[in-house]
Design a protein around this motif. Structure first.
Motif, PDB file in Angstrom:
ATOM      1  N   ASN A 312      51.264  88.730   6.397  1.00 12.45           N
ATOM      2  CA  ASN A 312      49.809  88.735   6.601  1.00 12.45           C
ATOM      3  C   ASN A 312      49.369  89.722   7.671  1.00 12.45           C
ATOM      4  N   LEU A 313      50.323  90.495   8.181  1.00 15.48           N
ATOM      5  CA  LEU A 313      50.039  91.398   9.287  1.00 15.48           C
ATOM      6  C   LEU A 313      50.055  92.843   8.800  1.00 15.48           C
ATOM      7  N   ASP A 398      45.594  94.106  11.980  1.00 18.57           N
ATOM      8  CA  ASP A 398      44.813  93.125  11.203  1.00 18.57           C
ATOM      9  C   ASP A 398      45.727  91.980  10.791  1.00 18.57           C
ATOM     10  N   TYR A 399      45.251  90.758  11.008  1.00 14.25           N
ATOM     11  CA  TYR A 399      46.063  89.586  10.675  1.00 14.25           C
ATOM     12  C   TYR A 399      45.214  88.594   9.883  1.00 14.25           C
ATOM     13  N   PHE A 401      44.672  84.958   8.299  1.00 13.43           N
ATOM     14  CA  PHE A 401      45.155  83.606   8.564  1.00 13.43           C
ATOM     15  C   PHE A 401      44.182  82.579   8.005  1.00 13.43           C
ATOM     16  N   LEU A 402      44.713  81.420   7.744  1.00 13.10           N
ATOM     17  CA  LEU A 402      43.935  80.285   7.222  1.00 13.10           C
ATOM     18  C   LEU A 402      43.103  80.673   6.006  1.00 13.10           C
ATOM     19  N   LYS A 403      43.641  81.548   5.193  1.00  9.64           N
ATOM     20  CA  LYS A 403      43.090  81.942   3.902  1.00  9.64           C
ATOM     21  C   LYS A 403      41.791  82.724   3.991  1.00  9.64           C
ATOM     22  N   TYR A 404      40.851  82.273   4.798  1.00  8.61           N
ATOM     23  CA  TYR A 404      39.520  82.902   4.806  1.00  8.61           C
ATOM     24  C   TYR A 404      39.241  83.719   6.070  1.00  8.61           C
ATOM     25  N   PHE A 405      40.206  83.785   6.989  1.00  6.30           N
ATOM     26  CA  PHE A 405      39.954  84.412   8.278  1.00  6.30           C
ATOM     27  C   PHE A 405      40.802  85.675   8.442  1.00  6.30           C
ATOM     28  N   LYS A 406      40.277  86.580   9.240  1.00 10.48           N
ATOM     29  CA  LYS A 406      41.012  87.788   9.613  1.00 10.48           C
ATOM     30  C   LYS A 406      40.748  88.106  11.080  1.00 10.48           C
TER      31      LYS A 406
END
Length: 993
Positions: A312-313, A398-399, A401-406
């Motif tokens: 995710n990174l 850019d990371y 996380f939690l499906k809807y967050f960046k």
């Protein structure tokens, strides 16, 4: 089999008898993704404000050396002007009018999310030593640009903080892509430049003054040409030159060469599922149209960027390097090249002055001593150079996380080191003793006091920018929700050290060691910080109704603590009306959107405007000054400008409404906008009584309003399988008005002008940039009052308002024809109205070289519709009577030198023009021709830029785009013998592997 058609979706079908195929319109252009503030990608139809996006191919097709020149006349609401034809000079970009009287009016440039310093290296003394070495955005290689987005309104730019009060130019560079070939692209070509606009000169009268022939003169006020042989110039070694007394119609034009520019650009790119890279090199070598290399420009760029994703990174980075070296032939009055050219009589061969081994061509025996000299000598022996290295780029993480967050962290760096060298030879030692123009002229000699000087200035700029952001995006039933919060930190540092020496020992060696005098050293540094927090929320319903709310709060180090924090919000909305239309109606109305926005932005103060600034102490004494250090003792004193502990930022609020519509499958579309922008709390240095110990105080006073309409219409009248014709028309009209100014200033504030002459002002209730100039006195019926003894016009006791700097409107017309792989694009730029000061007109009136000065064959004449004023002993007007006194032939020179019946206002020229900005003929070689070669694409093109210009009949002198006073508000004052404009044409080859 694949079926395709321009403007339609391609379709794969099986071959069958009696096959009928229906292609659906491709309306993708109606829903393009646009990069907006902070690098956020949004659907174009979601935007509630005006934003214009331009593809990289449009930026590079005319092969300009910078990213903005090619856009002149193409974007509604954006005025792009080239300040000079000299290679590497800066551009002026003004979005929706001038808003600030004291700060910058140029937009903020952002490259891949990181602000780019756009400072201009130009002369602060355009009257005597004008030059322009370009602005910061010139460092960007146009071939690296993927696309560019212009954000115009306050609601669109608020997230970028106070630096974006004048709009934002967002540049997205190319990245690595997966595709055929090995990802190599080459662009290379050659370009030529020739002089485009020179004054129209008269060819009836030659060297002389007062109607008489003279052997030493810088004017063409002599008798009519008769072809006789005449002596001219100084006597050297008991000899003198002889020439026929006849016109040399092209003597000025022949002085200029054909400039040549070579350019090469090479890039490598590639991508995998997780990584991509892009590397490019570019080179420009441009020797302009002046003889010698006194107007040369060399630029080299290197760029390397890439990204890599792991889980995710995502890591991404960019490194850019730019090197430039400019030479500029200074403009202005005195011993400048162009001032010397324009003071050459019409019967003198300029190219005949090139041979410096001829004693008659040396400054000591140059044919006229009156404040000018051989232009070839100036080009060969004066120094004016600038060299700079620049690094800019970013690191970004850019990371998801939690499906809807960046989460995003981005750090940008922009640093420049530059050196400017200027030098003037020791003309006194070289030419004063024993020469006709030296000892022979005494204190009037052009060499008197000219003992040489050399200045070296090393400057450094560094900017660090950091962004921390968290974004959220989630669909909820018929809704889509997006949110963003973040922090921005910006630090800007600037410094320079300038060292000068006079009295050069070796007259033509420019070195700080080459003088017995003590060098003069000047040092300056500044540091400023800006911190901000920001947020944005966007909600949409059924991809039809959009609402966006933004807010930002800044803290600026240049403001006093009490006013350091300032807040500005924004709100935008758009409604896609076409979503409610029936399918039948959608075949006619393809797209319809109404939008509205409101926003505020701030603009903080310059450095050192809050507290007093101390400098080297000096004390006035009879016949001069005592300057410290003195007797081994140093001292400092407070500056004469009083700071303000209540200073606050300029604040701009702007409302905008707009309508976008497209018809017949996007064959016809328009985008219309109306805006109302108000910039309050203008920052002034208000004059004070010197007995207070200060001459001025900084404070917030004044308000500027800009209202305007923007219209963009595009259409495709013809579109077939192999041929298409596209048309674009844009129109802009801006109304500027000074709403208020300090009562202490009497409702008027000077912007720029000549001491005791024509000047440009801000006046309450009038447009920004009003000119006041000397005019002739007139009677109540409007007749010109003249002197009853000389017949010459009498100047009015008061200067009068004589126009303003603003175009009444501007338009752009573009057309593109395509037939298979061949394309032809033509662009026109049209501007109507406004005036500017022109010393080119002034000096050609003074010397009698202008065509207007041959009025009535220079015979005695009575000023038409003129009167004499009859006064009593107390100078009260008794009556006006018809004038019967003619201007004598010997006084005609004074009539024109003073501006005729218009007096000083005569030297304001109409800024209107129509320009053929560019023609580009391109040919993409057929794929079948190169299918068995290493090439994946080959394109050859021929182009021309600024090929023709049409101006009103009253302007026979200059290209109205040129200026001697920088690329911001003061640049609108005009030109002070600026170098003439140029036309450019060339060829380019593009090859992809």
């Amino acid at each position: 089999m694949q079926i395709s058609y321009i403007g339609m979706h391609s379709q794969e079908v099986a071959i069958k008898p009696n096959l009928k195929i229906t292609l659906k319109p491709d309306a993708q252009t109606l829903d393009e993704v646009v990069v907006t503030a902070m690098g956020i990608k949004r659907s174009e139809k979601a935007l509630g404000y005006a934003a214009t996006s331009i593809g990289g191919d449009k930026i590079t097709e005319s092969r300009t050396s910078d990213v903005m020149s090619s856009l002149a006349g193409k974007i509604a609401g954006v005025q792009v002007s080239s300040t000079s034809s000299d290679p590497g000079a800066s551009n002026s970009v003004v979005i929706r009018g001038v808003s600030s009287l004291s700060g910058s009016n140029q937009p903020l440039y952002v490259v891949d999310g990181v602000p780019l310093n756009n400072s201009t290296v130009y002369s602060t003394d355009g009257l005597n030593s004008g030059y322009d070495f370009g602005n910061g955005a010139n460092a960007v290689n146009p071939d690296d640009v993927e696309n560019m987005t212009i954000l115009k309104g306050a609601a669109a730019t608020a997230l970028y903080g106070s630096r974006a009060a004048n709009g934002v130019v967002m540049i997205t560079t190319k990245s690595g892509k997966r595709g055929k070939g090995i990802g190599i692209e080459y662009n290379g070509g050659v370009q030529w430049s020739t002089v485009s606009r020179l004054p129209e000169f008269q060819n009836e009268f030659g060297m002389g003054w007062n109607g008489n022939h003279t052997e030493l003169e810088n004017g063409s006020w002599g008798p009519r040409f008769d072809g006789s042989m005449q002596l001219w110039g100084n006597v050297y070694n008991n000899s003198q030159k002889l020439k026929p007394y006849k016109a040399m119609p092209d003597n000025i034009k022949d002085f200029f060469d054909t400039g040549v520019r070579y350019s090469n650009s090479l890039s490598f790119n590639g991508a995998t599922d997780k990584s991509d890279y892009f590397v490019s090199f570019s080179q420009i070598s441009d020797d302009g149209m002046l003889p010698t290399d006194a107007d040369s420009y060399d630029k080299y760029t290197f760029s390397a960027r890439g990204s890599h994703k792991t889980g995710n990174l995502t890591f991404s980075s960019a490194l850019n390097y730019a090197y430039q070296k400019n030479k500029f032939a200074t403009t202005g009055q005195g011993l400048s090249m162009l001032n010397s050219l324009y003071q050459s009589p019409r019967d003198v061969s300029i190219i005949g002055l090139e041979d410096q081994s001829d004693p008659f061509n040396t400054p000591g025996y140059y044919y006229t001593p009156y404040g000018v000299t051989n232009p070839y000598y100036i080009l060969n022996n004066y120094m004016n150079e600038y060299e700079a290295e620049r690094f800019y780029g970013k690191f970004q993480l850019d990371y998801d996380f939690l499906k809807y967050f960046k989460f995003t962290y981005r750090m940008g760096l922009d640093t420049t080191t530059g050196q400017r060298d200027t030098g003037i030879p020791n003309l006194y030692d070289l030419f004063y003793e024993g020469t006709a123009n030296g000892v022979g002229q005494g204190s009037s000699s052009p060499f008197n006091g000219k003992t040489g000087e050399y200045t070296e200035r090393i400057s450094r700029r560094r900017e660090i920018n950091q962004d921390i952001m968290v974004s959220f995006a989630m669909p909820v039933s018929d809704f889509n929700l997006n949110a963003l919060v973040g922090f921005n930190g910006n630090e800007r540092r600037e410094s320079y050290q300038e060292t000068s020496v006079n009295d050069l020992t070796i007259p033509t060696w420019f070195n700080l060691k080459n003088s017995a005098s003590t060098p003069t050293v000047n040092q300056y540094s500044e540091l400023r910080r800006l911190m901000g927090v920001f947020g944005q929320f966007e909600g949409s319903w059924k991809n039809m109704l959009y609402l966006t709310v933004t807010a930002r709060n800044d803290w600026s180090s240049t403001l006093p603590k009490a006013n350091r924090s300032f807040f500005y919000p924004g709100i935008t909305g758009s409604f896609i009306v076409s979503e409610l239309l029936s399918p039948e109606l959608k075949e006619i109305i393809s797209f319809a959107k109404v939008r509205a926005s409101w926003g505020k932005t701030g603009n903080d103060a310059d450095v050192y405007m809050v507290n007093p600034v101390y400098g080297k102490a000096s004390s006035r004494i009879p016949f001069g000054y005592l300057t410290f250090p003195l007797g081994g003792v140093n001292a400092y004193s407070a500056g004469n400008i009083l700071g303000s502990s209540t200073l606050s930022p300029e604040m701009t609020s702007e409302a905008e409404v707009g309508l976008n519509m497209a018809f017949f499958g996007n064959r016809l579309s328009f985008d219309a906008s109306y805006y109302n922008r108000n910039t309050d709390k203008q920052i002034f240095s208000l004059s004070m009584d010197p007995s207070s110990g200060y001459t001025a105080q900084n404070m917030n006073l004044g308000k500027i309003r800009n209202r305007g309409i923007e219209l963009l219409v595009t259409g495709t009248p013809i579109r077939t399988k192999d041929f298409s014709w596209e048309l674009t028309w844009n129109f802009t009209k801006n109304w500027s008005k000074v709403m208020s100014l300090p009562a202490e200033l009497g409702g008027i504030s000077a912007i720029y002008g000549l001491n005791g002459g024509t000047s440009m002002y801000a006046i309450t209730g009038m447009p920004v940039g009003v000119f006041k100039a000397e005019v002739a006195e007139r009677d109540p019926q409007g007749n010109v009052v003249v002197n009853s003894e000389t017949g010459l016009p009498v100047a009015d006791s008061n200067f009068a308002i004589s126009g303003d700097m603003n175009n009444r409107y501007q338009m752009g017309i573009s057309t593109t024809l395509k037939y298979k792989g061949v394309s032809l694009a033509v662009d026109f730029d049209i501007r109507q109205g406004g005036v500017m000061y022109s010393r080119t007109k002034d000096i050609n009136y003074f010397t009698g070289n202008a065509i207007q000065t041959t009025y009535n064959d220079r015979n005695a004449f009575i000023v038409p519709n003129s009167v004499n004023k009859i006064v009593d002993a107390n100078n009260n007007v008794l009556k006006y009577v018809e004038n019967t006194t003619p201007i004598s032939s010997s006084n005609v020179y004074k009539y024109w030198g003073d501006g005729g019946t218009e007096m000083g206002s005569a030297f304001l020229v109409d800024k209107s023009y129509v320009k053929l900005r560019s023609i580009v003929l391109g040919w993409d070689l057929p794929k079948s021709w190169i299918s068995k070669t290493p090439f994946s694409a080959v394109k050859v093109s021929a182009y021309g830029n600024n090929l023709f210009i049409w101006t009103p009949s009253s302007n026979t002198f200059i290209d109205p785009e040129t200026t001697s006073f920088g690329n911001d508000l003061e640049g609108n004052f005009g030109e002070y013998t600026s170098n003439p404009s140029s036309r450019r044409f060339g060829f380019n080859l593009m090859v992809k592997f």
